[in-house]
Structure formats: structure tokens, C-alpha cells
Design an enzyme around this catalytic site. Structure first.
Site, PDB file in Angstrom:
ATOM      1  N   ASP A   1      45.259  25.629  34.881  1.00  0.00           N
ATOM      2  CA  ASP A   1      44.591  26.899  35.156  1.00  0.00           C
ATOM      3  C   ASP A   1      44.876  27.293  36.604  1.00  0.00           C
ATOM      4  O   ASP A   1      45.377  26.491  37.414  1.00  0.00           O
ATOM      5  CB  ASP A   1      43.082  26.713  34.931  1.00  0.00           C
ATOM      6  CG  ASP A   1      42.322  28.027  34.858  1.00  0.00           C
ATOM      7  OD1 ASP A   1      42.960  29.086  34.714  1.00  0.00           O
ATOM      8  OD2 ASP A   1      41.088  27.992  34.950  1.00  0.00           O
TER       9      ASP A   1
ATOM     10  N   GLU B   1      48.676  30.904  39.156  1.00  0.00           N
ATOM     11  CA  GLU B   1      49.519  32.082  39.436  1.00  0.00           C
ATOM     12  C   GLU B   1      50.327  31.978  40.737  1.00  0.00           C
ATOM     13  O   GLU B   1      51.414  32.579  40.752  1.00  0.00           O
ATOM     14  CB  GLU B   1      48.646  33.341  39.470  1.00  0.00           C
ATOM     15  CG  GLU B   1      48.107  33.759  38.119  1.00  0.00           C
ATOM     16  CD  GLU B   1      47.043  32.800  37.572  1.00  0.00           C
ATOM     17  OE1 GLU B   1      47.052  32.540  36.360  1.00  0.00           O
ATOM     18  OE2 GLU B   1      46.235  32.295  38.369  1.00  0.00           O
TER      19      GLU B   1
ATOM     20  N   ASP C   1      41.472  35.233  31.011  1.00  0.00           N
ATOM     21  CA  ASP C   1      40.044  35.549  30.959  1.00  0.00           C
ATOM     22  C   ASP C   1      39.803  36.895  30.298  1.00  0.00           C
ATOM     23  O   ASP C   1      39.551  37.916  30.958  1.00  0.00           O
ATOM     24  CB  ASP C   1      39.467  35.526  32.377  1.00  0.00           C
ATOM     25  CG  ASP C   1      39.563  34.141  32.999  1.00  0.00           C
ATOM     26  OD1 ASP C   1      39.681  33.158  32.247  1.00  0.00           O
ATOM     27  OD2 ASP C   1      39.528  34.039  34.240  1.00  0.00           O
TER      28      ASP C   1
END
Length: 845
Positions: free
Chosen positions: A429, A432, A510
Site C-alpha cells: 500500500d 505511489e 480507496d
């Protein structure tokens, strides 16, 4: 000391939560979603107009002198070419997307024509215009597939930005582009951006999401082609968004390099694209079961939820451990209470466990990960050469430089800390990479002038940003070879680049508990599948906010058929309604609906597993837009709310609040069967179907065999001994059934079975035939139950001269070998066929 530690955790959590709520934007509005700095437009008044001044033949193509630039057209295969334009003296490069680098160049010819050069293979003709450089791709008959738009500078650099202008017509359609928002599967007319972004609570208008796949499929005149823009910088795709005459793509920096692949079928393009960027693995079978997760589960709640699934006999394979399991959000650490919960979970029958892992390493001089990373110079750096430090969940943190081979090896090596406690899969997670700083310098990530790599070979963040999660997935994937050899890896990631399917499955970040997101998930997943990533799913029920009973029921109906199927939801601290998202949380009706469709997923596991094996072999999506199979039917081009689940089942979910019926388009040149009623329909028409809350419209393509099995509570509960062949026959149905152990890598060494199954009409008879194509796996399979739908009562069933016995009930049939049962009311015939039956089974009617 223990109480003090717990208080410290609560303080860290509260601070981190406040930060993320401030920076992420709590409400799911376009203005609240984290996005990068403003787009950099292409100045079309400043495009290069390059001309060909000379040509040199190479062993795999040609080199063209463009004056200030050089161009290379390389022939990699009969239907695959690479186009590169560079400044003079620059060398060609590839991004990590490219897996296959050694191609056997086919025979090709080069001719110097009056106004162009011509390259020709068996399947492609490539014209290179001389007076103004431009490339035209044609098929072997001279039909134009794709060509540069010559009204302005067709390809080159605009103020350092590589670009390509392409001609289009109003009938051309576009698919792929990886993870994109919006409610339409066809991206013609869209302005698309690619810069991996932590876009909490995004919506249909959010331009930048978590994953970058600079690849798309064009469909023109019922013929498909693909283009991979092999550039990792922030990129843009204007897909006839400004004019019906052209589209273009460009990037903020880097090289102009793209691969062109001809179909003509979409399946041909995806097969070639995934050969270029890498095929996925056949997944571990357990990972295809249902997953349950929540950010904020206590250790006790994880166990109680798992127990409740078993008590209610709702199938489940996997519980996820979100960031709460760590010691103060320090990666590769454990909180004792969660460690103990995991030990208890693993004593319960059939449960797998997945642990989240973030890249941010807490800046803590007493923390071994930080000590080692600092000592070995493993961190991403600021422009001045100091380690970049930014706040994430643990507070101020350093970020591993995954561009370095030694860092990927180091990271892989640390996974024993998770595996040794019983963790089966890893969930990457925040990669990015996300940073909780939203000023103009950071825009929720590292500064653009930070860098990776080595002092004498720096990779600036503008180039590496979109590759960060890809290399982390590579590092995570390696952990299995180090610590769990001969076990199939399962890596789940939020961030990808082209080629990441080699390492990981993807979930779409999300999302939000609203109807828009349920509707958007369908075209989003379908386009991700059309970008080479078959193993994809969305948080069932939505992550941010909370669904009501109706929304959850409709979402679980879809979610049971997602390639990656996981219920996951946000912390209660961020939800106005403290609503659980377990199947029983919405009352008995929704619990019953959930159980029905989850059980159906588990029944269809042989079908699903084989769909994934097809994907590993050919790149075919598991969740397919209708256009994937029916590109000759123009009515499928814009259908965004129906999809094929594998090759034979078509689903038409309800994605609108309050809707209890819907229109369904049935693609032409096929006969379709309502899965629930058995009613048949001719393709090429739109029908209206009833769809009350508990009903998901499903249709089966005739001449299909859909293999399934008995329900299990988890994927490895019972061996597969009876393979049910649910058959919908017009004249001939065929299926190639693949089977291996579902766990190890032994299949890579040939330890698998493959059996050709065929059911066909011969005059008034129906004949079942099997042929063992590969027999290298010790299968537990004992029999096939051939289920023939909408058929007449047989006069006899026999194999050779041996007659099969008629049974009075299903129960009697299942207890006797070489037997059959006819259900007169349902018009269904069941035939119990031993796997070792060597003769054709003939059903006389």
C-alpha cells in the site's frame, strides 16, 4: 510498560489520522481528492516538423537520419514494431515494463520508394514518409491500420516533451489505459492522465489514480491494434478529445519510444502485449477465494469475524491484517496482540492471512530497518543528496530506493519477519509513493527534483515516480524465492506500471460506498483487464463511507465474480455511520444474498481457475468487456454495465439505486441462455429482464461447458473428485480442462493435466468424448457429472457396448458409477462418467 506502549500507539494513530484526513480530503468531491500539480499542455504551435534525410538498413529494421534527430523502426516480429525518435547521439532505452528483450527478427524487406520508405513483413507494411517524417502501419493487404497525423508535426519533441500525433476517424474506439475513472468503457473523447496518485475517495471525474499503464487498444473497422508508449514520466493521452480527426499522446520528459502491435483480434493484441511485458503467473488457488478486511479490526475482531464466517457456513479463505498489526506502523514489526491473533487464526481450518506493507520506514535511530537502510545508503534522496524524509503513518520516514538491485534484495530478505509468523500473502500500500505533504512542492508525494539510483547515474523522481510501486512489487515477489521456495507468491498492490502483472494483483484503491463507484468499477476493471492485468478487484461495498443494505447486496453480487474478490472497508474513525461490511452486518436478507453468490463463486472455482490459466498463457482478461469477444458487433463497443466472466458467462449487474429490472444486450451470432430460468434468446437484440434485489441477471453462451464443483468453506477443504460439466449445447461444445496442485511451482516443470472435453450432437445422439492431452499430475478427480441442459429424456446411455444404468434420483446416481438421472421437470440430464472411461459416451434420444 505495556500500557505506555498502547497509549503511544493511540497517539501515533490519532496524529496520523488527523494528517491524512487533512491532506486527503474527507469528502469524496473532485476538489477534495489529492491530485498532482496542474497538467503540462502540449503546445501544438511548437511541434517539430522532421524530414528524413537518409536511411540505413539494420539487422532488425532501419535507422533514419532526421537532421537534429535519429529515428529507429525496429521489426521485432511479423506483427510487432518499435518506433523510437531520439536526439542525435542518444542511445535507445527501455523501461522496466519490457520483459522480453530478445526477439527473433522475421524476414523483412526494405524498399526506397519515391516519397517514402517501405518495410514489409508477412503481416505488416510500414510506410515512412520522407518529406515530413511520419509512420503508417498497414496490414498485408495494404489496409491502413494506424498512421501519424500529418497536418502538424507528426512525432518528435515539443520543449523536451516527446509526443506522437495519430490520425483517427469518428468510428475508431479506444480501450485499456490501465486504471481510469469514468463510467464509460470506451475512452474515445477522453482526456487521460497518468501519474500514480494516492487519490483517496476519488470519483468519476478524478483524472489521476493509483496506477499507470501507458498502453491502449484501438479498434477501427472491426480490426484491433495496440500501442505501448514506453515512457515512465507523467504522460497524457488526448483520445480524440479535441477533434474527431486526430488523437495524440505525450509525456513531460523522457524518450519518444512506442511499440505497435497489430491484431487483428483484440485477443491477438493482448497476447502480444503480455508477451512483450510479461505474462502473469497462474495464481495460488486460495487467492481466488473470498478475502475479508477492514482498516481498524482489533486482534479479537479478526478472530471473531473469521469464526462467524465458519459458523454461518459462508465460504472464506483469507483474513487481511491492515496497518494496526505493526508496532507503531514500523514495517516488518509486530504488535504482540496481532501476532497472537495470527497464531490462533492459523489453527482454524483453512484460513490464510495477508499482511499489509508500506514502503515508508520510520526515522528512528533505534529501529533496525532504519539503521540498516541508513548505513547502506538505501534511501531515496533530496536534490541536495540528503535522504528524503517525509511524514506517513509512522511519522517522519525514509523511503527505500527500489531502483537499486541491492535494495530490492534487502527488502525481499526482510519478509521472513512476516512469513515466519504465518503470513501467506503481502499487500503493498501507499506505494505511489504517498507522502502526507500537500504543498506545491510535494503534492502528496516526494518533490519532483528528488532522485533515486546512484550519484553517477541519477534517476530523477519525474522519471521514477510511476515505477516505484512496480519495483517494490518486484522486491516483494522475490521474497517467496528466498523464504517460501516452490510456493506461489501472492502480492497485492495499489500502484502499478506496465508489466507489473508479472509480480502482483491490483486493487483499485480507496473507492467510496456509493452507487457511482459500483457503476464505475465495471468499466474500470474491464479496461484494466484490457491492459494486461487480469487479477483485479475493488473493495466490495466501498472503502470510504458506508453502504446501506441495498448497495451492499448489489455490490456483493458483482464482487463474487471479480477476479480478485475482497470485502474491505475504512476505519470507523472516518465513517459517520458505524456500519460493518461483513455479509451478516445488514440483516438476514442481505446475508442470504451474500451467501448465495459467494457460494456460487466457490462452485465456479474450476471455471475461474481455468480462466486464470488462460490469462497466464494468452493475456486474456478474466473480467472482459463484451467488445473483447464480440468486436465484429458494433453494439458492444460502448456497453459498460455488462461483462463476460471468463469465456462463457455474461453478467448484467444492477448498478442503479432502486432498480428492479434492466435492459440486457445479447451479442449477435450467438444463442444465449438465462442461467436461472433456462430460457433461450437469439443474439443481436436487447431484452428487458426482472432483477429484484436478490437477483443478478446471468446469461450463458450456447455451445459452452462451464466446469464447476461442490461448495467448500475454503478452497482446499475437499479434493476435487467430481467435476460437474454444466453444458449448454446447440451442436458442439468444447472445453480444455487444466488442473495442477494450485499451490506450488511444479506446474512450471510440467506437472499438470490437460484434458480435452467435447460434447456434440451426432444425428439424434449426443456424444461425450475426452482426450488426455497432458497427464503429469496426480489428480484426485474420480468422475465427471455431465449436466445437459434443456434436453430430452434419453432412450439409453452407453459407452461402447456397456450400458449406463438409469437412476431414480440424483442421490442414487451419485452413489453408482456409470449411471444417469433425468430430471423431467427441469429437462436436465445428469450422467455419471468415470474419469478413466476410455470410450465415447453416447446418449441416444
Amino acid at each position: 510498560m505495556m500500557q505506555q506502549s498502547k497509549n503511544m500507539k493511540r497517539t501515533v494513530f490519532a496524529s496520523a489520522l488527523a494528517v491524512v484526513m487533512a491532506f486527503s480530503g474527507f469528502a469524496p468531491s473532485a476538489s477534495a481528492v489529492t491530485q498532482p500539480e496542474a497538467d503540462t499542455p502540449l503546445n501544438k504551435e511548437n511541434l517539430q516538423k522532421l524530414a528524413v534525410k537518409g536511411m540505413k538498413r539494420l539487422n532488425n529494421g532501419v535507422k533514419l537520419d532526421l537532421g537534429t534527430n535519429d529515428a529507429y523502426i525496429r521489426i521485432l516480429d511479423e506483427d510487432l514494431a518499435k518506433v523510437t525518435v531520439l536526439e542525435k547521439g542518444e542511445k535507445e532505452k527501455e523501461t522496466p515494463a519490457i520483459s522480453k528483450k530478445d526477439w527473433k527478427t522475421p524476414r523483412f524487406s526494405v524498399k526506397d520508394k519515391k516519397d517514402h520508405y517501405e518495410l514489409r513483413t508477412k503481416e505488416l507494411i510500414i510506410h515512412i514518409k520522407k518529406s515530413q517524417f511520419g509512420v503508417k502501419f498497414m496490414d498485408e493487404k495494404g489496409n491502413v491500420i494506424n498512421e501519424d497525423y500529418m497536418n502538424n508535426g507528426s512525432a518528435g519533441y515539443e520543449s523536451g516533451k516527446p509526443y506522437v500525433m495519430k490520425k483517427t476517424n469518428p468510428d475508431e474506439n479506444f480501450y485499456g489505459f490501465g486504471e481510469q475513472s469514468g463510467l464509460e468503457v470506451n475512452k474515445r473523447g477522453k482526456s487521460i492522465g497518468m501519474w500514480n496518485t494516492d487519490a483517496y475517495a476519488y470519483n468519476k471525474d478524478t483524472k489521476y489514480l493509483y496506477t499507470t499503464i501507458p498502453f491502449f487498444i484501438g479498434l477501427k473497422n472491426e480490426r484491433a491494434y495496440g500501442i505501448l508508449f514506453d515512457n515512465s514520466h507523467r504522460s497524457y493521452f488526448e483520445m480524440a478529445s479535441e477533434s474527431d480527426d486526430y488523437y495524440y499522446f505525450y509525456a513531460n520528459g523522457g524518450d519518444l519510444s512506442y511499440y505497435f502491435m497489430n491484431g487483428p483480434e483484440i485477443s491477438d493484441v493482448l497476447d502480444r502485449y503480455t508477451e512483450l511485458t510479461g505474462k502473469m503467473d497462474v495464481p495460488a488457488e486460495w487467492s481466488l477465494g473470498l478475502h475479508q478486511s477492514k482498516w481498524g479490526y482489533t486482534a479479537d475482531e479478526i478472530l471473531n469475524v473469521a469464526k462467524t464466517y465458519r459458523e454461518k457456513e459462508i465460504p472464506l479463505d483469507t483474513m487481511h491484517f491492515d496497518i494496526d498489526y505493526m508496532d507503531g506502523y514500523r514495517v516488518f514489526t509486530w504488535s504482540e496482540e496481532y501476532k497472537n491473533a495470527l497464531k490462533t487464526l492459523k489453527t482454524m481450518p483453512g484460513f490464510k492471512a495477508i499482511a499489509i506493507n508500506d514502503p515508508a520506514v520510520k526515522q528512528d535511530e533505534n529501529y533496525q530497518m532504519y539503521q540498516e537502510g541508513t548505513k547502506n545508503d538505501f534511501w531515496a534522496k533530496n536534490a541536495d543528496g540528503t535522504p528524503f524524509i517525509g511524514p506517513v503513518w509512522p511519522g517522519d520516514s525514509a523511503f527505500p530506493d527500489f531502483s537499486k538491485e541491492e535494495v530490492r534484495e534487502w527488502w525481499a530478505g526482510k519478509h521472513n519477519i512476516l512469513f515466519d509468523q504465518g503470513i501467506d500473502g503481502i499487500w503493498n500500500d501507499m506505494n505511489e509513493p504517498a507522502v502526507f505533504l500537500d504543498d506545491e512542492k510535494h503534492n502528496h508525494t516526494m518533490p519532483l527534483d528528488s532522485y533515486f539510483g546512484y550519484e553517477d547515474n541519477k534517476i530523477i523522481h519525474t522519471e521514477y515516480h510511476n515505477l516505484y510501486g512496480h519495483d517494490e512489487a518486484d522486491a516483494t515477489y522475490r521474497a517467496w524465492e528466498k523464504h517460501k521456495p516452490n510456493t506461489r507468491p501472492f502480492v497485492l498492490t495499489r500502484d502499478m506500471f506496465a508489466g507489473s502483472q508479472r509480480y502482483a494483483a491490483l486493487w483499485t484503491g480507496d473507492n467510496v460506498s456509493n452507487w457511482e463507484h459500483l457503476e464505475m468499477s465495471l468499466p474500470m476493471n474491464m479496461n484494466i483487464g484490457m491492459s494486461g492485468i487480469s487479477f483485479v478487484g475493488n473493495d466490495i461495498g466501498g472503502f470510504a463511507q458506508r453502504p446501506d443494505a441495498e448497495l451492499f447486496a448489489r455490490w456483493i453480487e458483482v464482487g463474487a465474480f471479480l477476479p480478485f474478490s475482497r470485502i474491505h472497508y475504512d476505519s470507523d474513525a472516518k465513517a459517520e455511520v458505524k456500519q460493518g461490511q461483513e455479509p451478516w452486518a445488514f440483516g438476514p436478507e442481505v446475508e442470504g444474498i451474500s451467501k448465495k453468490y459467494i457460494e456460487m463463486r466457490y462452485k465456479l472455482l474450476p471455471y475461474l481457475y481455468n480462466a486464470f490459466q488462460d490469462s497466464a498463457e494468452s493475456g486474456s482478461p478474466v473480467q472482459q468487456p463484451l467488445v473483447y469477444q464480440f468486436q465484429e458487433d458494433e453494439n458492444t463497443y460502448d456497453i459498460s454495465d455488462q461483462f463476460m466472466f471468463g469465456n462463457s458467462l455474461m453478467l448484467a449487474p444492477v448498478v442503479k439505486q432502486g432498480q428492479i429490472s434492466r435492459d440486457v444486450y445479447l451479442p449477435e451470432n450467438e444463442t444465449w441462455v438465462d442461467y436461472w430460468t433456462g430460457k433461450e434468446y437469439t443474439g443481436g437484440q436487447t431484452i428487458s429482464v426482472s432483477a429484484p434485489l436478490e437477483h443478478l441477471p446471468i446469461f450463458v453462451k450456447k455451445n459452452s461447458i462451464v466446469p464447476n464443483r461442490d461448495v467448500q468453506q475454503y478452497t482446499d477443504e475437499k479434493p476435487l473428485t467430481d467435476l460437474i460439466l454444466d453444458t449448454y449445447l446447440t451442436d458442439k461444445a468444447e472445453y480444455s480442462f487444466y488442473e495442477d496442485d494450485g499451490k506450488t511451482l511444479d506446474h512450471e516443470n510440467g506437472e499438470y493435466n490437460e484434458t480435452s472435453l467435447k460434447v456434440e450432437k451426432r444425428g439424434k445422439d449426443i456424444v461425450f468424448k475426452q482426450k488426455k492431452l497432458v497427464e503429469n499430475y496426480d489428480s484426485k478427480l474420480e468422475k465427471y457429472t455431465l449436466k445437459l441442459n434443456n434436453t430430452a429424456k434419453p432412450k439409453e446411455v452407453k459407452a461402447g457396448s456397456a450400458k449406463y444404468k438409469a437412476a431414480a434420483s440424483m442421490d442414487e446416481m451419485t452413489k453408482t458409477s456409470r449411471s444417469y438421472f433425468y430430471d423431467a421437470k427441469a429437462k436436465k440430464l445428469y450422467v455419471n462418467i468415470p474419469v478413466e472411461e476410455k470410450r465415447d459416451v453416447r446418449i441416444k434420444q
